[in-house]
Design a protein around this motif. Sequence first.
Motif, mmCIF file in Angstrom:
data_model
loop_
_atom_site.group_PDB
_atom_site.id
_atom_site.type_symbol
_atom_site.label_atom_id
_atom_site.label_comp_id
_atom_site.label_asym_id
_atom_site.label_seq_id
_atom_site.Cartn_x
_atom_site.Cartn_y
_atom_site.Cartn_z
ATOM 1 N N LYS A 73 -7.149 28.626 47.692
ATOM 2 C CA LYS A 73 -7.782 27.892 46.589
ATOM 3 C C LYS A 73 -9.164 28.415 46.206
ATOM 4 N N ASP A 74 -9.916 28.960 47.160
ATOM 5 C CA ASP A 74 -11.251 29.469 46.849
ATOM 6 C C ASP A 74 -11.318 30.994 46.829
ATOM 7 N N ALA A 75 -10.185 31.640 46.992
ATOM 8 C CA ALA A 75 -10.155 33.100 47.056
ATOM 9 C C ALA A 75 -10.126 33.711 45.655
ATOM 10 N N ARG A 76 -10.529 34.958 45.595
ATOM 11 C CA ARG A 76 -10.471 35.715 44.339
ATOM 12 C C ARG A 76 -9.449 36.828 44.496
ATOM 13 N N ASP A 77 -8.886 37.254 43.391
ATOM 14 C CA ASP A 77 -7.916 38.358 43.380
ATOM 15 C C ASP A 77 -6.758 38.115 44.338
ATOM 16 N N VAL A 78 -6.182 36.949 44.240
ATOM 17 C CA VAL A 78 -5.068 36.566 45.104
ATOM 18 C C VAL A 78 -3.781 37.163 44.543
ATOM 19 N N PRO A 79 -2.994 37.826 45.383
ATOM 20 C CA PRO A 79 -1.723 38.384 44.885
ATOM 21 C C PRO A 79 -0.734 37.255 44.580
ATOM 22 N N ASP A 80 0.149 37.535 43.646
ATOM 23 C CA ASP A 80 1.185 36.554 43.318
ATOM 24 C C ASP A 80 2.109 36.373 44.518
ATOM 25 N N PRO A 81 2.598 35.148 44.721
ATOM 26 C CA PRO A 81 3.544 34.937 45.828
ATOM 27 C C PRO A 81 4.877 35.622 45.526
ATOM 28 N N GLU A 82 5.579 35.995 46.565
ATOM 29 C CA GLU A 82 6.909 36.597 46.416
ATOM 30 C C GLU A 82 7.911 35.496 46.078
ATOM 31 N N LEU A 83 8.654 35.687 45.004
ATOM 32 C CA LEU A 83 9.649 34.705 44.576
ATOM 33 C C LEU A 83 10.995 35.391 44.391
ATOM 34 N N PRO A 84 12.057 34.813 44.958
ATOM 35 C CA PRO A 84 13.381 35.387 44.735
ATOM 36 C C PRO A 84 13.768 35.222 43.260
ATOM 37 N N THR A 85 14.205 36.286 42.665
ATOM 38 C CA THR A 85 14.542 36.285 41.236
ATOM 39 C C THR A 85 15.549 35.194 40.885
ATOM 40 N N GLU A 86 16.517 34.980 41.762
ATOM 41 C CA GLU A 86 17.563 33.996 41.468
ATOM 42 C C GLU A 86 17.055 32.554 41.479
ATOM 43 N N LEU A 87 15.846 32.321 42.004
ATOM 44 C CA LEU A 87 15.300 30.957 42.053
ATOM 45 C C LEU A 87 14.200 30.714 41.022
ATOM 46 N N VAL A 88 13.819 31.715 40.276
ATOM 47 C CA VAL A 88 12.665 31.595 39.396
ATOM 48 C C VAL A 88 12.813 30.457 38.391
ATOM 49 N N LEU A 89 13.947 30.341 37.742
ATOM 50 C CA LEU A 89 14.131 29.275 36.756
ATOM 51 C C LEU A 89 14.048 27.901 37.408
ATOM 52 N N GLU A 90 14.711 27.733 38.551
ATOM 53 C CA GLU A 90 14.665 26.445 39.252
ATOM 54 C C GLU A 90 13.255 26.126 39.735
ATOM 55 N N LEU A 91 12.519 27.143 40.178
ATOM 56 C CA LEU A 91 11.140 26.929 40.619
ATOM 57 C C LEU A 91 10.234 26.568 39.447
ATOM 58 N N LEU A 92 10.489 27.155 38.306
ATOM 59 C CA LEU A 92 9.731 26.810 37.107
ATOM 60 C C LEU A 92 9.954 25.340 36.741
ATOM 61 N N MET A 93 11.193 24.898 36.819
ATOM 62 C CA MET A 93 11.502 23.494 36.520
ATOM 63 C C MET A 93 10.886 22.578 37.566
ATOM 64 N N ALA A 94 10.900 22.981 38.838
ATOM 65 C CA ALA A 94 10.286 22.190 39.891
ATOM 66 C C ALA A 94 8.776 22.077 39.666
ATOM 67 N N GLY A 95 8.153 23.197 39.314
ATOM 68 C CA GLY A 95 6.721 23.176 39.029
ATOM 69 C C GLY A 95 6.381 22.277 37.859
ATOM 70 N N ASP A 96 7.231 22.281 36.845
ATOM 71 C CA ASP A 96 7.016 21.398 35.702
ATOM 72 C C ASP A 96 7.143 19.939 36.120
ATOM 73 N N TYR A 97 8.154 19.633 36.914
ATOM 74 C CA TYR A 97 8.380 18.266 37.386
ATOM 75 C C TYR A 97 7.204 17.770 38.234
ATOM 76 N N LEU A 98 6.697 18.659 39.097
ATOM 77 C CA LEU A 98 5.620 18.282 40.013
ATOM 78 C C LEU A 98 4.242 18.470 39.411
ATOM 79 N N ASP A 99 4.196 19.020 38.195
ATOM 80 C CA ASP A 99 2.936 19.229 37.481
ATOM 81 C C ASP A 99 1.994 20.151 38.250
#
Length: 100
Positions: A73-99
């Motif tokens: 949370k306080d770091a700079r230049d943080v790399p993106d987390p590794e996400l399995p391609t097949e879960l990206v859409l579901e994770l996007l919807m989960a993130g939207d649901y959880l705000d």
Amino acid sequence: MASQTDYVTLISNDDFSFVVQRSAACISPAIRKMLDPQSMFMEAKTNTIRFDNFNALVLEKVCEYFYYNERNKDARDVPDPELPTELVLELLMAGDYLDC
């Protein structure tokens, strides 16, 4: 009635349980509201949230994100987390649901 603890249990729609630190889970405003003792939600009383719209694979990645976010949370230049391609859409919807 359960008292507020340092850990909460998140349960997927296929009945896998993930015990996570409350501080990490409360990165999500939706979860924070569910766990707020003032809310009078059942989740606040039991320290348990059931997600009927997330399977275990998605909820596991959500939990990983909570810790990733808290750790960086306080770091700079943080790399993106590794996400399995097949879960990206579901994770996007989960993130939207959880705000988050």
